[in-house]
Design a protein around this motif. Structure first.
Motif, PDB file in Angstrom:
ATOM      1  N   VAL A  96       6.710  -4.739  -1.587  1.00 20.98           N
ATOM      2  CA  VAL A  96       6.449  -4.433  -0.112  1.00 20.98           C
ATOM      3  C   VAL A  96       7.809  -2.924   0.099  1.00 20.98           C
ATOM      4  N   LYS A  97       6.662  -1.762   0.426  1.00 17.00           N
ATOM      5  CA  LYS A  97       6.661  -0.452   0.304  1.00 17.00           C
ATOM      6  C   LYS A  97       7.484   0.103   1.594  1.00 17.00           C
ATOM      7  N   VAL A  98       8.708   0.929   1.042  1.00 16.82           N
ATOM      8  CA  VAL A  98       9.255   1.199   2.453  1.00 16.82           C
ATOM      9  C   VAL A  98       9.826   2.779   2.012  1.00 16.82           C
ATOM     10  N   GLY A  99       9.657   3.236   3.336  1.00 16.34           N
ATOM     11  CA  GLY A  99       9.412   5.096   3.128  1.00 16.34           C
ATOM     12  C   GLY A  99       8.626   5.377   3.745  1.00 16.34           C
ATOM     13  N   GLU A 100       9.123   6.655   3.935  1.00 14.41           N
ATOM     14  CA  GLU A 100       8.029   7.660   4.295  1.00 14.41           C
ATOM     15  C   GLU A 100       6.258   7.349   4.218  1.00 14.41           C
ATOM     16  N   GLY A 101       6.193   6.873   3.522  1.00 13.25           N
ATOM     17  CA  GLY A 101       4.681   7.063   2.930  1.00 13.25           C
ATOM     18  C   GLY A 101       4.015   5.905   3.375  1.00 13.25           C
ATOM     19  N   LEU A 144       4.289   7.480  -6.385  1.00 12.24           N
ATOM     20  CA  LEU A 144       3.880   7.127  -7.615  1.00 12.24           C
ATOM     21  C   LEU A 144       3.268   7.731  -8.313  1.00 12.24           C
ATOM     22  N   GLY A 145       3.953   7.727  -9.319  1.00  8.96           N
ATOM     23  CA  GLY A 145       3.443   8.540 -10.926  1.00  8.96           C
ATOM     24  C   GLY A 145       2.913   9.690 -10.656  1.00  8.96           C
ATOM     25  N   ARG A 146       1.891  11.116 -10.959  1.00  6.91           N
ATOM     26  CA  ARG A 146       1.631  12.260 -10.989  1.00  6.91           C
ATOM     27  C   ARG A 146       0.580  12.260 -10.090  1.00  6.91           C
ATOM     28  N   THR A 176      -3.639   5.970   2.491  1.00  8.35           N
ATOM     29  CA  THR A 176      -3.534   4.990   0.709  1.00  8.35           C
ATOM     30  C   THR A 176      -4.376   4.930   0.220  1.00  8.35           C
ATOM     31  N   GLY A 177      -4.630   5.145  -0.862  1.00  8.58           N
ATOM     32  CA  GLY A 177      -5.755   4.563  -1.653  1.00  8.58           C
ATOM     33  C   GLY A 177      -5.745   2.558  -2.127  1.00  8.58           C
ATOM     34  N   GLY A 194       0.825  -0.974  -0.010  1.00 10.88           N
ATOM     35  CA  GLY A 194      -0.108   0.029  -0.302  1.00 10.88           C
ATOM     36  C   GLY A 194       0.767   1.071   0.106  1.00 10.88           C
ATOM     37  N   GLY A 195       0.224   2.236  -0.985  1.00  9.59           N
ATOM     38  CA  GLY A 195       1.228   2.991  -0.557  1.00  9.59           C
ATOM     39  C   GLY A 195       0.161   4.558  -1.715  1.00  9.59           C
TER      40      GLY A 195
END
Ligand code: URA
Length: 429
Positions: free
Chosen positions: A201-206, A244-246, A118-119, A86-87
């Motif tokens: 697997v998402k990593v980071g602030e978001g 991710l993306g714009r 997250t969407g 999820g991001g």
């Protein structure tokens, strides 16, 4: 027969639970014989004491068996799905499922809704008027047979124990437990009747996992549970600092997905679609990752992925010509010239949610036309007064000063040149 109080105490002391004890807990919880307060206490004990690999696999299997396990063998071999932890702006499933189908994978995808910053894939697809994400299992199989991919929401029948447990974790500050996240995701995914699974697997602030170490541990656990349960699992750790993306929202993310399927997607969306899709083809068709990636790239370039997408949306009742359009656009401008150093994805997601693109509580409704367009990504130069981002309005045209200020504050503009960091950090499994 065990005593639930004793089992909670055992885990509180850091002792491992036996397989029969875990199965007993999930059965009692599913049958409403274990009250929510006891499960909440146990979840907190697990949060602090953890579950080892064996306990996690048994917990996963017990939750999986609390509901229906789909039998899709009649569709043939090569059934592989993808799941992301999820991001913000993560619309990868939309171009990925049809691209993988065009490259020879059968993609039975059961996706989720967004919560918090997250969407969710299903919310994005439901921005398409008529799209039915609640197909019966028979209709799901029919679309899979005809098109090769189908994306529906989680049904009541799949891993109901997880659904109830997740609702409890959400309100008892126990979501961020690696073994519980692992069991939650894997119980739902393994119930889909798949032979392989690719995890992002998402990593980071978001993301849920803020550090590479935690993300690696979650990935390792999920690969191990998959192995123990006979499903091949490959995980990628990918960065989730900036969106991710714009596009961040629902209808606008569908548009960005269609652009990607038309060979005009943003570089990060294209890269992730190719990498995750390449691994799906690898698992489904037994080719090398490089060959799998080349097949995905070809499907995006030659229109075959776009064709699958249109057929999937049509088969699920959606009308892409009636995608909601924003009622207006309000720019958030840079207070100074410079280079975008960082974008706080979590903040962008929270502003989008407040504007109506997401939900703070499960019962909230979404305005599909609302969104945020990121005009300047990390590393891009901006002039004073130029737009950093644009708020796309929906039913409510007014945007508060507070929302604009909060979105503007999510962008850090400075003078240092920014070196781009890789999006895909490592592969596990
Ligand atoms: N997503 C899930 O499905 N479950 C979790 O526990 C966390 C993220």
């Amino acid at each position: 027969m065990f005593s639930i109080v004793e089992l909670i105490g055992k885990k509180r002391q850091g002792e491992p639970l036996a397989d029969q004890e875990i199965r007993f807990i999930i059965e009692e919880f599913s049958a409403d014989r274990m009250p929510a307060y006891q499960m909440s206490a146990l979840a907190m004990a697990i949060f602090f004491r953890g579950l080892d690999d064996r306990e996690t696999a048994t917990w996963t299997d017990a939750m999986l068996r609390s509901g229906r396990v789909l039998d899709l063998a009649a569709l043939g071999a090569g059934r592989v799905d993808k799941h992301s932890t999820g991001g913000v702006g993560d619309k990868i499933s939309l171009p990925l499922a049809p691209a993988a189908a065009a490259a020879g994978v059968i993609v039975p995808m059961v996706a989720g809704r967004g919560l918090g910053h997250t969407g969710g894939t299903i919310d994005k697809l439901e921005a398409i008027p008529g799209y039915d994400a609640a197909l019966s299992v028979d209709a799901f199989k029919r679309v899979l047979g005809e098109v090769g991919c189908c994306i529906i929401g989680q049904t009541e029948e799949i891993a109901p124990a997880d659904k109830r447990l997740y609702a409890l974790r959400d309100v008892t500050a126990t979501v961020e437990s690696i073994p519980l996240i692992c069991a939650s995701i894997m119980s739902k995914k393994l119930a889909e009747g798949i032979e392989g699974l690719v995890l992002d697997v998402k990593v980071g602030e978001g993301a849920f996992m803020r550090t590479v170490e935690d993300a690696r541990e979650l990935a390792r656990r999920m690969v191990a549970v998959g192995r123990q349960m006979g499903t091949r699992v490959v995980a990628f750790l990918t960065r989730m600092d900036e969106p991710l993306g714009r596009m961040v929202g629902n209808a606008c993310e569908v548009e960005e997905a269609v652009a990607t399927l038309s060979g005009e997607g943003p570089a990060d969306i294209v890269e992730l679609t190719e990498v995750l899709g390449g691994a799906m083809v690898e698992l489904a068709r037994g080719v090398s990752f490089d060959e799998g990636r080349a097949r995905i790239r070809a499907a995006l370039a030659d229109g075959s992925a776009l064709d699958r997408w249109r057929r999937m949306v049509f088969a699920q009742g959606g009308d892409l010509d009636r995608l909601p359009r924003p009622s207006g656009a309000v720019a958030v401008r840079a207070g100074r010239a410079g280079v975008v150093q960082a974008i706080d994805g979590r903040e962008v997601g929270l502003v989008a949610m407040q504007l109506g693109a997401g939900r703070a509580r499960r019962e909230d409704t979404i305005d599909p036309a609302v969104g945020i367009r990121i005009d300047k990504k990390v590393g891009e130069a901006v002039a004073e007064g130029e737009a950093l981002a644009t708020i796309l309005t929906g039913a409510a045209r007014h945007v508060s000063e507070a929302a604009m200020a909060r979105l503007g504050a999510a962008f850090e503009v400075g003078d240092r040149p920014v070196t781009t960091r890789p999006l895909v950090l490592e592969r596990v499994g």
